[in-house]
Design an enzyme around this catalytic site. Structure first.
Site, short mmCIF file in Angstrom:
data_model
loop_
_atom_site.label_atom_id
_atom_site.label_comp_id
_atom_site.label_asym_id
_atom_site.label_seq_id
_atom_site.Cartn_x
_atom_site.Cartn_y
_atom_site.Cartn_z
N SER A 71 0.82 -1.21 0.00
CA SER A 71 0.00 0.00 0.00
C SER A 71 0.86 1.26 0.00
O SER A 71 1.99 1.26 0.49
CB SER A 71 -0.91 0.03 1.23
OG SER A 71 -1.75 -1.09 1.26
N1 SAH Z 1 -1.15 -4.71 4.05
C1 SAH Z 1 -0.31 -4.67 2.85
C2 SAH Z 1 -1.12 -4.54 1.60
C3 SAH Z 1 -1.76 -5.80 1.29
S1 SAH Z 1 -2.45 -5.91 -0.33
C4 SAH Z 1 0.70 -3.56 2.96
O1 SAH Z 1 1.06 -3.18 4.03
O2 SAH Z 1 1.19 -3.08 1.96
C5 SAH Z 1 -3.85 -6.89 0.11
C6 SAH Z 1 -3.57 -8.29 0.57
O3 SAH Z 1 -4.83 -8.85 0.94
C7 SAH Z 1 -3.00 -9.20 -0.51
O4 SAH Z 1 -1.82 -9.79 -0.05
C8 SAH Z 1 -4.11 -10.23 -0.72
O5 SAH Z 1 -3.63 -11.52 -1.03
C9 SAH Z 1 -4.82 -10.21 0.62
N2 SAH Z 1 -6.19 -10.72 0.60
C10 SAH Z 1 -7.16 -10.53 -0.32
N3 SAH Z 1 -8.29 -11.16 0.05
C11 SAH Z 1 -8.03 -11.76 1.24
C12 SAH Z 1 -8.80 -12.57 2.14
N4 SAH Z 1 -10.07 -12.88 1.89
N5 SAH Z 1 -8.21 -13.01 3.27
C13 SAH Z 1 -6.91 -12.70 3.55
N6 SAH Z 1 -6.13 -11.94 2.75
C14 SAH Z 1 -6.69 -11.47 1.61
#
Ligand code: SAH
Length: 222
Positions: A71
């Protein structure tokens, strides 16, 4: 705690680039000093591929593999600021671990972080990364975060870093009274908005904030 000597030890010598990022975040309206201090101390370049490390302190999202992104720092700061605004929660559930940057920021502010990710390869990498940064107050789980983490509930705070079209019921039921959820809500490709939901004795209260753009919250594991 991430110390200056750890950051130097792992090759991050440019305090100035991180200072510049913090200045940028202040200009964009982040004012919680606790959050800014943690961002100042977190080596974001260690959360992205080496090829992208030189861009790690730009205020932008970057790819982390598996079709996912790290992010934008502003969004991490903003969501964290909203999460702690009414008092720092002790136990926090994070849905969407990804590369663990948001996880690392949380781990330096709250007592315990419980982080759930559906892509196992990402989770394993992140587990190692946080261990090498000596952030030991985080528990990880490979699972569909739509269901929360029932055996560890209730949580004082819940932060979701992928966007569902509506707030999953299970997450609301795992929130303690007095607790707060920060979550992007809306259709992928369509408009998403940052929502804050507080649980009070009387029920749930929702407030909407700025438009955001997250990857979708998907069902199942992979
Ligand atoms: N928190 C991260 C950004 C994550 S991007 C940061 O600090 O940059 C979003 C993440 O959510 C991805 O890795 C994706 O695989 C995960 N994701 C999507 N749907 C999900 C679900 N139902 N359960 C758990 N993780 C999920």
């Amino acid at each position: 705690m991430i110390t200056e000597s750890m950051i130097r030890g792992i090759g991050m010598t440019s305090q100035r680039t991180r200072e510049r990022l913090v200045k940028r975040l202040v200009e964009k309206g982040i004012h919680d000093l606790r959050v800014l201090e943690v961002i100042r101390n977190t080596p974001r370049h260690l959360f992205v591929d080496e090829a992208l490390a030189s861009r790690a302190y730009e205020d932008t999202a970057l790819p982390i593999g598996q079709g996912q992104t790290i992010s934008q720092p502003y969004i991490v700061a903003r969501m964290t600021e909203l999460l702690v605004a009414r008092g720092v929660p002790a136990r926090v559930l994070e849905v969407g671990t990804g590369c663990g940057y948001q996880t690392a920021v949380l781990a330096q502010l709250v007592d315990e972080v419980y982080s759930v990710e559906r892509i196992d390869v990402l989770l394993q990498q992140t587990r190692r990364r946080l261990r090498s940064l000596k952030l030991t107050n985080v528990r990880f789980k490979h699972s569909d975060g739509t269901w929360g983490w029932k055996s560890k509930a209730p949580f004082d705070g819940i932060i979701v870093t992928a966007a569902p079209s509506s707030v999953p019921e299970a997450l609301l039921s795992q929130l303690a009274v007095g607790g707060r959820v920060v979550i992007p809500v809306g259709q992928q490709g369509g408009a998403q908005q940052l929502a804050v939901i507080d649980r009070t004795e009387a029920g749930f209260e929702q407030e909407l904030f700025e438009p955001v753009s997250f990857v979708p919250l998907l069902g199942g594991e992979s």
